[in-house]
Design an enzyme around this catalytic site. Structure first.
Site, PDB file in Angstrom:
ATOM      1  N   LYS A 147       0.727  -1.331   0.042  1.00 60.42           N
ATOM      2  CA  LYS A 147      -0.068  -0.020  -0.024  1.00 60.42           C
ATOM      3  C   LYS A 147       0.743   1.285   0.032  1.00 60.42           C
ATOM      4  O   LYS A 147       1.080   1.890   1.050  1.00 60.42           O
ATOM      5  CB  LYS A 147      -0.983   0.000   1.065  1.00 60.42           C
ATOM      6  CG  LYS A 147      -2.106   0.970   1.213  1.00 60.42           C
ATOM      7  CD  LYS A 147      -3.193   0.509   1.980  1.00 60.42           C
ATOM      8  CE  LYS A 147      -4.474   1.683   2.103  1.00 60.42           C
ATOM      9  NZ  LYS A 147      -4.899   1.792   0.994  1.00 60.42           N
ATOM     10  N   GLU A 179      -8.730  -3.828 -10.087  1.00 60.80           N
ATOM     11  CA  GLU A 179      -9.418  -3.147  -9.037  1.00 60.80           C
ATOM     12  C   GLU A 179     -10.147  -1.807  -9.486  1.00 60.80           C
ATOM     13  O   GLU A 179      -9.885  -1.615 -10.766  1.00 60.80           O
ATOM     14  CB  GLU A 179      -8.250  -2.505  -7.971  1.00 60.80           C
ATOM     15  CG  GLU A 179      -7.566  -3.627  -7.283  1.00 60.80           C
ATOM     16  CD  GLU A 179      -6.595  -3.185  -6.395  1.00 60.80           C
ATOM     17  OE1 GLU A 179      -6.929  -2.893  -5.047  1.00 60.80           O
ATOM     18  OE2 GLU A 179      -5.238  -2.760  -6.699  1.00 60.80           O
TER      19      GLU A 179
HETATM   20  N1  PDD Z   1      -8.009   2.674  -0.515  1.00 59.90           N
HETATM   21  N2  PDD Z   1      -7.590  -1.229  -3.587  1.00 59.90           N
HETATM   22  C1  PDD Z   1      -6.914  -0.030  -3.440  1.00 59.90           C
HETATM   23  C2  PDD Z   1      -5.928   0.554  -4.617  1.00 59.90           C
HETATM   24  C3  PDD Z   1      -6.981   0.932  -2.349  1.00 59.90           C
HETATM   25  O1  PDD Z   1      -6.427   2.012  -2.647  1.00 59.90           O
HETATM   26  C4  PDD Z   1      -7.896   0.308  -1.221  1.00 59.90           C
HETATM   27  C5  PDD Z   1      -8.130   1.288  -0.025  1.00 59.90           C
HETATM   28  C6  PDD Z   1      -8.571  -0.767  -1.306  1.00 59.90           C
HETATM   29  C7  PDD Z   1      -9.387  -1.392  -0.352  1.00 59.90           C
HETATM   30  O2  PDD Z   1      -8.696  -1.904   0.824  1.00 59.90           O
HETATM   31  P1  PDD Z   1      -9.191  -1.553   2.223  1.00 59.90           P
HETATM   32  O3  PDD Z   1     -10.552  -2.239   2.303  1.00 59.90           O
HETATM   33  O4  PDD Z   1      -8.312  -2.101   3.159  1.00 59.90           O
HETATM   34  O5  PDD Z   1      -9.430  -0.001   2.503  1.00 59.90           O
HETATM   35  C8  PDD Z   1      -8.362  -1.712  -2.528  1.00 59.90           C
HETATM   36  C9  PDD Z   1      -8.014   3.818   0.697  1.00 59.90           C
HETATM   37  C10 PDD Z   1      -9.382   3.713   1.472  1.00 59.90           C
HETATM   38  C11 PDD Z   1      -7.465   5.053   0.249  1.00 59.90           C
HETATM   39  O6  PDD Z   1      -6.521   4.898  -0.443  1.00 59.90           O
HETATM   40  O7  PDD Z   1      -8.400   6.186   0.694  1.00 59.90           O
END
Ligand code: PDD
Length: 284
Positions: A147, A179
């Protein structure tokens, strides 16, 4: 009220929150982050976010300068200092600051920043209408399970989707959806299978995704973890995305294809309801 932001060991009003221009997060996107939801001053899915934070740091060999208790303490303190009833906590850890060089030293001191975003995340008007999305080519790097703050491509694609009159973009690689720009994508087939892309370096391993999959049996859905095409999504009974900020969000249109009757489907709505109930019960 100005927010109180955490920067490298200090609590400061947001106007005074500063990091170095030499920070590698700024110069090289050499940083990772987490976004955690807060409801009733409690952290949703915190254990999952902490575990992924550690995996991301480890993948980039950035040390975590806190114990688990200290990090949890910082989360609790930022909620208290900002009287955050409902909203999001953003945490970013970069490799730190050094003169600009593609090489970096192994012993750099990481920079840590935390801030809050107040919002009523239990009342999202889009849950009632669902989202429209445009498909766009996947253009990110091949380590999407980490991330990192390399969010430029996703941001550009979301802007392009908005210009085209849509809410978001689905990123597509070899015909398969990886995604959305900041969430995981799932479909419900007409014979009640919940299909979601299998975990790999092609996608972020969403914490909300994992929680929702664990709840699938409560709505009598069989889970199938595999890649699926745009065509399958267009032909699905339901399409939805998951993230820590939108929880379970229905998608009602993909490009020109209207999903089912063009309204949020019953399964996504039920999953949203049980996700919130279940996660609030385990919030800390
Ligand atoms: N984004 N895929 C991507 C590329 C993301 O940036 C995110 C989350 C998710 C979902 O992951 P999770 O359920 O752990 O939030 C999938 C966050 C919310 C953001 O960048 O604001």
């Amino acid at each position: 009220m100005s927010r109180i932001v955490y920067v490298n060991g200090r609590w400061v009003p947001e106007e005074q929150a500063q990091v170095s221009v030499f920070d590698r997060g700024f110069l090289f996107a050499d940083a990772i982050y987490e976004v955690t939801a807060v409801i009733d001053r409690k952290l949703i899915d915190y254990a999952g976010h902490l575990a992924r934070l550690k995996r991301s740091l480890e993948a980039l060999s950035i040390p975590l300068p806190f114990t688990d208790d200290e990090l949890l303490g910082l989360h609790r303190e930022i909620v208290a200092r900002n009287e955050l009833e409902s909203g999001l906590i953003y945490l970013q850890i970069s490799r730190g600051a050094a003169d600009r060089d593609f090489l970096f030293a192994a012993d750099m001191a990481p920079s840590i920043v935390m801030f809050t975003q107040k919002k009523n995340i239990l009342e999202n008007p889009k849950w009632k209408t669902g989202l429209t999305v445009k498909t766009m080519p996947e253009g990110r790097w091949m380590n999407r399970q980490i991330k990192t703050v390399q969010l430029l491509y996703s941001s550009m694609m979301k802007m392009e989707a908005e210009r085209a009159g849509a809410d978001d973009a689905f990123l597509v690689e070899d015909g398969y959806i990886t995604e959305a720009t900041s969430s995981n994508v799932h479909i419900v087939t007409k014979d009640r299978r919940l299909v979601t892309r299998h975990l790999s370096n092609a996608l972020l391993h969403g914490i909300t995704r994992a929680s929702v999959l664990s709840l699938a049996k409560e709505v009598a859905l069989q889970v199938e973890e595999r890649a699926f095409t745009v065509l399958e999504a267009c032909d699905a009974a339901e399409v939805f995305i998951t993230s820590a900020s939108a929880f379970v969000m229905p998608v009602v249109r993909v490009d020109d294809a209207v999903i089912a009757d063009g309204r949020p489907g019953p399964i996504s709505q039920k999953l949203l309801e049980i996700y919130i109930k279940d996660r609030m019960a385990s919030a800390i």
